[in-house]
Enzyme design. Structure first.
Site, mmCIF file in Angstrom:
data_model
loop_
_atom_site.group_PDB
_atom_site.id
_atom_site.type_symbol
_atom_site.label_atom_id
_atom_site.label_comp_id
_atom_site.label_asym_id
_atom_site.label_seq_id
_atom_site.Cartn_x
_atom_site.Cartn_y
_atom_site.Cartn_z
ATOM 1 N N HIS A 5 37.364 -7.194 76.686
ATOM 2 C CA HIS A 5 37.914 -5.834 76.738
ATOM 3 C C HIS A 5 36.874 -4.954 77.426
ATOM 4 O O HIS A 5 37.212 -4.183 78.308
ATOM 5 C CB HIS A 5 38.245 -5.351 75.323
ATOM 6 N N LYS A 32 36.581 -4.602 84.067
ATOM 7 C CA LYS A 32 36.752 -3.138 84.104
ATOM 8 C C LYS A 32 35.611 -2.479 84.877
ATOM 9 O O LYS A 32 35.754 -1.370 85.379
ATOM 10 C CB LYS A 32 36.813 -2.562 82.683
ATOM 11 N N HIS A 50 39.378 1.098 83.798
ATOM 12 C CA HIS A 50 40.216 0.807 82.630
ATOM 13 C C HIS A 50 41.634 1.284 82.929
ATOM 14 O O HIS A 50 41.917 2.474 82.912
ATOM 15 C CB HIS A 50 39.649 1.513 81.397
ATOM 16 N N CYS A 80 45.807 0.624 75.072
ATOM 17 C CA CYS A 80 45.130 -0.329 75.964
ATOM 18 C C CYS A 80 45.574 -1.768 75.752
ATOM 19 O O CYS A 80 45.148 -2.656 76.476
ATOM 20 C CB CYS A 80 43.631 -0.205 75.784
ATOM 21 N N GLU A 140 32.702 -5.888 70.127
ATOM 22 C CA GLU A 140 33.331 -7.058 70.757
ATOM 23 C C GLU A 140 32.351 -8.233 70.804
ATOM 24 O O GLU A 140 32.736 -9.390 70.555
ATOM 25 C CB GLU A 140 33.815 -6.695 72.172
ATOM 26 N N PHE A 192 43.021 1.666 71.351
ATOM 27 C CA PHE A 192 43.012 2.819 70.460
ATOM 28 C C PHE A 192 44.198 2.667 69.506
ATOM 29 O O PHE A 192 45.288 2.253 69.907
ATOM 30 C CB PHE A 192 43.203 4.109 71.264
#
Lengths: 86, 403
Positions: free
Chosen positions: B294, B326, B331, B162, B305, B390
Site C-alpha cells: 500500500h 505509488k 496515490h 483507497c 504495513e 481510510f
C-alpha cells in the site's frame, strides 16, 4: 421572428440538434431536428444562463399550455419570461 | 469453483497513458509526480500531484459525451477501451449478458462537484449544469462502461476509499468463481485533483509538499494521483476455449475491517487481510516473492504495513521484495488498487520487481527490502498487492503466473 432573442435561441437549439436542419424557424419541430428530452434539459440550462431567467415547466408559464414541441414554443416561453422579468 | 485469469489490461496514469508507457515508466523506476496544473495552486500548501500528462478530453470524446461524463469516468472509459481491445473481446449476443462490470471509485465525479458548486457558492450562480448529478454519481464510471460496450450482466460500483478497486477486482473474481458471469470488466478510477479536495488533503496533513518517498526516513507523506486501470477477468475455461492470451492468474482475495480508527491504520486489520488472501489463494507464506505495498509514504501507513508484513511472513519477510509503486504514479485512491494490480501483473510478466522510487535513507521503523530506486530482475512466481483504506477497510489480492 428575426429579432435577436429569437436568433440567439435558434442558435442554442441548433447547437444541440442531432439532425441539424438547413435553417431554424418558429415552425421547426424539435423532435424532427433531433432534439430529445435530454437535449432539451441542456437547452433550458443554456437559455437560463444566456438570458438570466429561470424556466419552469411549460405549463407553469403564462399563455403556454403544451410542452415545447416547436422552436416557436421555446421562443414564446423565453419572451414571456423576459417580459415578466422586466 | 472456476479459476480466474487476467486476459486484458488498460491503464491511464501519470506514469503512462496506456499500458506500454506505464510499463516503461514502472520498470524504469520513473517518478511521474509534478506540479498540479488543473487549478491555481498558488495559495495552496500542497502543490504537487500525479496528473495524467497532456490529457485533452476532446481527443477521446465528442461534445455530447463530455457534457455527460466526468473526468474520472472518462479515465474509466479510456482504460477500459484499451483493456477490452487488448483482450480481443466484443460483447455480442450471450456474452453481453454473461459479462460483469465491477468498478471502484473513492469519490466519483469530484471535478463536477467542485466546478458546479463553485458556481453557486463563489460566483453567486443560481443553477448548475443539468447533468451535474449523473456526472458526479460514483456509479457513473461503471454505467458508462456498460453503455459504451453494451455489457448487460451484473454491474455495480464499490466505494471503499483507497480499497475501492481492490474490492471491485475481488468481487469480480468471486462472480466468476461462482459462475455468475464468464467475463468481468473490473478496476477503478479517480480524478479528484481539485481545489476543494486538495484543501481537504492539506487539512488532514498527510500530503507531501515535495514528493512521495515511501518507507524512507523523513518522508513527507502521500501524493494524490489520478487515473484509472481496467483488468479483463475471465474464467480459465472461457479464456482457454477462445485461445485468449493470459497475463496471470488471479489466485485469491482477502478482506478485513480494522474496526478501529477512521484514519489511523491498524496492523491487526492489515495482518488479517493478508492472511485471508493467502488462505483464499491457497498460498503458503513461502510461495510469495513480491509484495506491491500500500506504501502511501505517510508516517502512519509505512511502519504499520511493515509490521503487518513481518507478522504474517515472520522470518521469510527479509527475503521478500516489497515496493510501493505509488512513489511513481501517486496515490490514485479509489483507482489505486487497480493501477497497482496492473503494476503487479506487469511485474510478474517481466519478472522484474518495480522499485520504490525516491528512496533516500532507511527509516528505522521500516526495515524490509523495499527495492530502493532500482528495478530488480528476479524470479516472481506469486505476488500480492495490498490496499488499506481510510475507514479501515482492507483488501489484498494475490496473483500467480499464467497457468
Amino acid at each position: 421572428m428575426s429579432d435577436q432573442v429569437s436568433a440567439d435561441i435558434f442558435e442554442i437549439l441548433l447547437s444541440h440538434a442531432e439532425n441539424k436542419p438547413e435553417s431554424m424557424d418558429a415552425g421547426t419541430v424539435l423532435s424532427e431536428a433531433g432534439i430529445d428530452s435530454l437535449a432539451l434539459v441542456e437547452i433550458i440550462f443554456d437559455l437560463e444562463e444566456k438570458f438570466d431567467i429561470t424556466i419552469p415547466n411549460p405549463d407553469e408559464i403564462e399563455g403556454m399550455d403544451t410542452a415545447f414541441e416547436t422552436a416557436g414554443d421555446v421562443v414564446k416561453a423565453v419572451k414571456t419570461l423576459l417580459d415578466e422579468k422586466g | 469453483m472456476n479459476r480466474v485469469v487476467i486476459t486484458g489490461l488498460g491503464v491511464v496514469s501519470a506514469l503512462g497513458r496506456n499500458v506500454a508507457e506505464f510499463r516503461d515508466g514502472l520498470l524504469a523506476g520513473r517518478c511521474a509526480i509534478g506540479p498540479i496544473t488543473q487549478f491555481d495552486t498558488s495559495d495552496h500548501q500542497v502543490r504537487i500531484g500525479a496528473e495524467v500528462p497532456d490529457y485533452v478530453p476532446e481527443e477521446h470524446f465528442d461534445k455530447n459525451q463530455l457534457a455527460q461524463i466526468d473526468r474520472f469516468a472518462q479515465f474509466a472509459l479510456l482504460a477500459t477501451r484499451e483493456a477490452v481491445s487488448d483482450a480481443g473481446l466484443s460483447f455480442e449476443g450471450e456474452l453481453a449478458e454473461r459479462t460483469a462490470v465491477v468498478h471502484g471509485t473513492g469519490i466519483g465525479g469530484q471535478s463536477t462537484q467542485d466546478e458546479n458548486y463553485h458556481k453557486l457558492y463563489a460566483e453567486g450562480g443560481k443553477r448548475v449544469h443539468p447533468f451535474t448529478i449523473p456526472k458526479l454519481m460514483p456509479n457513473a464510471g461503471c454505467s458508462q462502461i456498460t453503455m459504451e460496450f453494451g455489457i448487460k450482466g451484473p454491474a455495480f460500483t464499490t466505494a471503499t476509499a483507497c480499497s475501492s478497486s481492490g474490492h471491485a477486482i475481488g468481487l469480480a473474481m468471486m462472480l466468476l468463481r461462482q459462475g455468475m458471469a464468464d467475463v468481468a470488466v473490473t478496476g477503478g478510477a479517480e480524478a479528484c485533483l481539485t481545489h476543494g479536495t486538495m484543501r481537504g488533503w492539506e487539512a488532514l496533513r498527510v500530503a507531501s509538499k515535495d514528493t512521495c518517498s515511501p518507507f524512507s526516513n523523513k518522508r513527507g507523506g502521500m501524493v494524490v494521483g489520478e487515473g484509472a486501470a481496467t483488468l479483463i477477468l475471465e474464467t480459465l475455461e472461457h479464456a482457454q476455449a477462445r485461445g485468449a492470451k493470459i497475463y496471470a492468474e488471479l489466485l485469491g482475495f482477502g478482506m478485513s475491517a480494522d474496526a478501529g480508527n477512521i484514519v489511523q491504520p491498524s496492523m491487526d486489520g492489515a495482518v488479517r487481510a493478508i492472511r485471508n488472501c493467502l488462505k483464499d489463494a491457497g498460498l503458503a507464506t513461502s510461495d510469495v516473492q513480491y509484495i506491491n505495498a500500500h506504501g502511501t509514504g505517510t508516517p502512519q501507513n509505512d511502519p504499520t504495513e511493515t509490521a503487518a508484513i513481518r507478522t504474517v511472513f515472520a522470518e521469510l519477510a527479509d527475503g521478500l521484495a516489497v515496493s510501493s509503486t505509488k512513489s511513481m504514479h501517486g496515490h490514485v485512491l479509489g483507482g489505486a488498487a487497480a493501477v497497482e494490480a496492473v503494476a503487479t501483473v506487469l511485474a510478474l510478466n517481466a519478472q522484474i520487481a518495480p522499485p520504490t522510487a525516491n528512496f533516500t535513507e532507511p527509516d528505522p521503523k521500516c526495515d524490509l527490502d523495499y527495492v530502493p530506486n532500482t528495478p530488480r530482475p528476479m524470479a516472481i512466481k506469486n505476488a500480492i498487492s495490498n490496499s488499506f483504506a481510510f475507514g479501515g477497510l482492507n483488501t489484498v489480492l494475490a496473483f500467480g503466473r499464467a497457468p
